[in-house]
Design an enzyme around this catalytic site. Structure first.
Site, PDB file in Angstrom:
ATOM      1  N   LYS A   1      42.842  27.759  68.436  1.00 44.94           N
ATOM      2  CA  LYS A   1      43.309  26.360  68.430  1.00 44.94           C
ATOM      3  C   LYS A   1      43.094  25.680  69.783  1.00 44.94           C
ATOM      4  CE  LYS A   1      46.582  29.514  68.882  1.00 44.94           C
ATOM      5  NZ  LYS A   1      47.380  30.488  68.230  1.00 44.94           N
TER       6      LYS A   1
ATOM      7  N   GLY B   1      51.233  36.577  64.160  1.00 39.76           N
ATOM      8  CA  GLY B   1      51.264  38.023  63.902  1.00 39.76           C
ATOM      9  C   GLY B   1      49.998  38.469  63.190  1.00 39.76           C
TER      10      GLY B   1
ATOM     11  N   LYS C   1      47.781  22.729  67.982  1.00 36.70           N
ATOM     12  CA  LYS C   1      47.802  22.736  66.512  1.00 36.70           C
ATOM     13  C   LYS C   1      48.061  21.316  65.977  1.00 36.70           C
ATOM     14  CE  LYS C   1      49.354  27.512  66.469  1.00 36.70           C
ATOM     15  NZ  LYS C   1      50.525  28.362  66.653  1.00 36.70           N
TER      16      LYS C   1
ATOM     17  N   GLU D   1      50.678  34.160  72.673  1.00 34.98           N
ATOM     18  CA  GLU D   1      49.309  34.065  73.185  1.00 34.98           C
ATOM     19  C   GLU D   1      49.130  35.044  74.337  1.00 34.98           C
ATOM     20  OE1 GLU D   1      46.879  31.845  71.806  1.00 34.98           O
ATOM     21  OE2 GLU D   1      48.515  32.080  70.398  1.00 34.98           O
TER      22      GLU D   1
ATOM     23  N   THR E   1      44.918  41.666  68.413  1.00 35.12           N
ATOM     24  CA  THR E   1      45.901  41.521  67.328  1.00 35.12           C
ATOM     25  C   THR E   1      45.221  40.993  66.060  1.00 35.12           C
ATOM     26  OG1 THR E   1      47.623  41.037  68.946  1.00 35.12           O
ATOM     27  CG2 THR E   1      48.078  40.396  66.676  1.00 35.12           C
ATOM     28  N   VAL E   2      44.506  39.872  66.178  1.00 35.39           N
ATOM     29  CA  VAL E   2      43.939  39.229  64.987  1.00 35.39           C
ATOM     30  C   VAL E   2      42.693  39.971  64.496  1.00 35.39           C
ATOM     31  CG1 VAL E   2      43.033  37.074  64.038  1.00 35.39           C
ATOM     32  CG2 VAL E   2      44.855  36.993  65.746  1.00 35.39           C
TER      33      VAL E   2
ATOM     34  N   GLY F   1      53.301  40.774  68.876  1.00 33.45           N
ATOM     35  CA  GLY F   1      51.949  40.202  68.760  1.00 33.45           C
ATOM     36  C   GLY F   1      51.946  38.738  68.363  1.00 33.45           C
TER      37      GLY F   1
ATOM     38  N   GLY G   1      49.329  29.969  61.332  1.00 29.33           N
ATOM     39  CA  GLY G   1      49.091  31.364  60.908  1.00 29.33           C
ATOM     40  C   GLY G   1      48.714  31.498  59.454  1.00 29.33           C
TER      41      GLY G   1
ATOM     42  N   GLU H   1      41.145  28.043  59.448  1.00 35.45           N
ATOM     43  CA  GLU H   1      42.466  28.080  58.797  1.00 35.45           C
ATOM     44  C   GLU H   1      43.525  28.740  59.685  1.00 35.45           C
ATOM     45  OE1 GLU H   1      43.357  26.767  55.461  1.00 35.45           O
ATOM     46  OE2 GLU H   1      45.109  26.951  56.747  1.00 35.45           O
TER      47      GLU H   1
END
Ligand code: NAP
Ligand code: HSE
Length: 433
Positions: A105, A303, A205, A190, A13-14, A187, A134, A129
């Site tokens: 994270k 997302g 986080k 996790e 996804t990322v 998405g 997100g 970041e």
């Protein structure tokens, strides 16, 4: 023009979002940075999987070690998730003097201390970041914009999946499982969605935000975490009647003598508070600093696109570090704070739902036990019923410590009229500490 080589570990996804948007906004990034960002290598588990992005075959590898060995890769982006391989990759990259960008994270919460010790030793920054909230730029804000303020408190809705689930349950009456399936399809969740619903993704986080704000890496054994799995439609309805929304809230506060308060749990938030209106996948963090005062950060918390935006901002910062190194490696420890208040001592207000059999004297028995523990009741709701029926007795409780509540609840649970385990949810009033 100088070219900066990037290695992407992960094209899920990322990772796919980062690859796609680095290409899409290449001209803008080049103009703004005065240098070119070029993806040199991409690492995945399954090289044959279709991913919605077209990566030239020779760039793809299934060995993250290739990012370390490739001299053209100057920035390693760890977007695989998990702990073992991710930790090895990050530490090897640092030792090899390659700047690290990570969205992980879980990794930072568990191994942040070790990672930043290595980063400082080798003078190699680690940027993260995307590891909290997100697309909301809260990490750079804490690190840079608020460098002159003592952070007095942070209240954050920092898990998009659980906020999405609670919003769908509240607004559309959707069941928990259906709402989670929707979040997964988009998405947001996790790879292991239990981290989203058991509160630990938000816990990770919160650890990162607290560590940045207070200058010491907080251990995972120092935070109190409770998830949203036990939140029922009934609790959402009662909260609504009482003027509240239920949110999974991270609460981080500076106490006296360098102690901090750090917890994540479902929380009743007054409908009039701005955080009560943060819905769906959106995240928000309200930060109060001694100089800056009250601030609020809001945006999509999960997302592909918002997370890619955060990762790209780190890649840009890494590229600028290569051009002009600084004495700042992502996290700077200091000794002004250093311990966490145990949850037993933390004071809160509470919502209490006690499933009881309706018969004379029940309210008096429950109230009597609360009174014995010096706990005050601010309001009671008991739906109309017939004697002998099972009903929820809902009480709003004044300030009490967690320890007081634990002792009282253990005693209430033994009453013959109490048919199931009472449900306790904390209430946040956002008063200045
Ligand atoms: P994902 O969709 O599961 O993608 C993970 C990627 O890493 C996949 O391409 C996978 O390869 C690859 N991978 C995993 N282990 C690997 C290994 N040992 N060697 C090589 N490749 C490996 O996960 P994601 O949602 O993109 O999340 C990635 C990271 O970003 C996680 O740390 C997550 O917590 C964090 N994050 C996610 C979001 C979000 O909204 N999704 C937001 C913020 C942060 P295959 O595709 O071949 O399996
Ligand atoms: N699973 C995480 C969430 C992804 O839902 O917030 C963003 O960190």
């Amino acid at each position: 023009m100088q070219k900066i080589g990037i290695g992407l570990a992960g094209l899920g996804t990322v990772g796919a979002g980062v690859y796609k948007h680095l290409l899409k906004n290449r001209v803008l990034l080049t103009e703004r940075l005065g240098l070119e960002l070029a993806v040199r290598k991409v690492v995945v588990r399954d090289a044959k999987k279709a991913r919605g992005v077209d990566v030239p075959g020779p760039m793809v590898s299934t060995r993250w070690q290739d990012l370390i060995d490739d001299p053209e890769v100057q920035i390693v982006c760890e977007l695989m998730g998990g702990i073992d391989s991710a930790l090895e990759l990050v530490l090897r990259a640092i030792e090899s003097k390659k700047i690290v960008v990570t969205a992980n994270k879980h990794l930072l919460a568990e191994h942040g201390k070790e990672i930043f010790q290595a980063a400082t030793k080798h003078k190699v920054p680690v940027y993260f970041e995307a590891a909290a909230a997100g697309g909301v730029p809260i990490i750079k804000t804490l690190r840079e914009a608020f460098i002159g303020s003592h952070i007095q408190s942070m209240h954050g809705i920092v898990n998009g999946t659980s906020n999405y689930i609670l919003t769908r349950m509240t607004e559309s009456g959707l069941g928990f499982a259906e709402a989670l399936a929707e979040a997964q399809a988009q998405g947001f969740a996790e790879a292991d969605p239990s981290l989203d619903v058991n509160g630990w993704d938000a816990g990770h986080k919160a650890i990162i935000l607290a560590s940045l704000a207070y200058g010491f890496w907080v251990g995972t054994d120092k935070i109190f975490v409770e998830g949203i799995e036990e939140i029922s439609a009934q609790d959402i309805c009662f909260a609504d009647r009482l003027g509240y929304r239920i949110k999974l809230l991270a609460i981080i506060k500076a106490e006296e003598k360098g102690e901090i308060e750090l917890r994540v749990h479902p929380t009743l938030i007054p409908k009039s508070h701005v955080l009560a209106s943060v819905n769906g996948v959106f995240n928000a963090v309200a930060v109060r600093g001694d100089i800056v005062g009250e601030t609020l950060f809001y945006g999509r918390g999960a997302g592909q696109d918002p997370t890619a935006s955060a990762v790209i901002s780190d890649i840009a910062e890494a590229a600028m570090f290569i051009e002009s190194p600084r004495r700042s490696y992502g996290f700077t420890p200091h000794g002004l704070y250093g311990s966490c208040k145990p949850i037993a001592q933390i004071v809160s207000q509470y919502y209490l739902r006690v499933p009881v059999i309706d018969k004379p004297g029940v309210l008096a028995q429950v109230a009597g036990i609360l009174g014995q523990h010096d706990i005050g009741i601010s309001s009671v709701i008991q739906p109309e019923s017939h004697e002998g029926e099972s009903i929820p007795l809902v009480l709003m409780i004044h300030d009490a410590t967690h320890a007081q509540m634990d002792r009282a609840l253990a005693q209430i649970a033994t009453l013959a009229c109490v048919k199931k385990t009472p449900k306790m949810i904390r209430v946040e009033t956002f008063s200045a500490s």
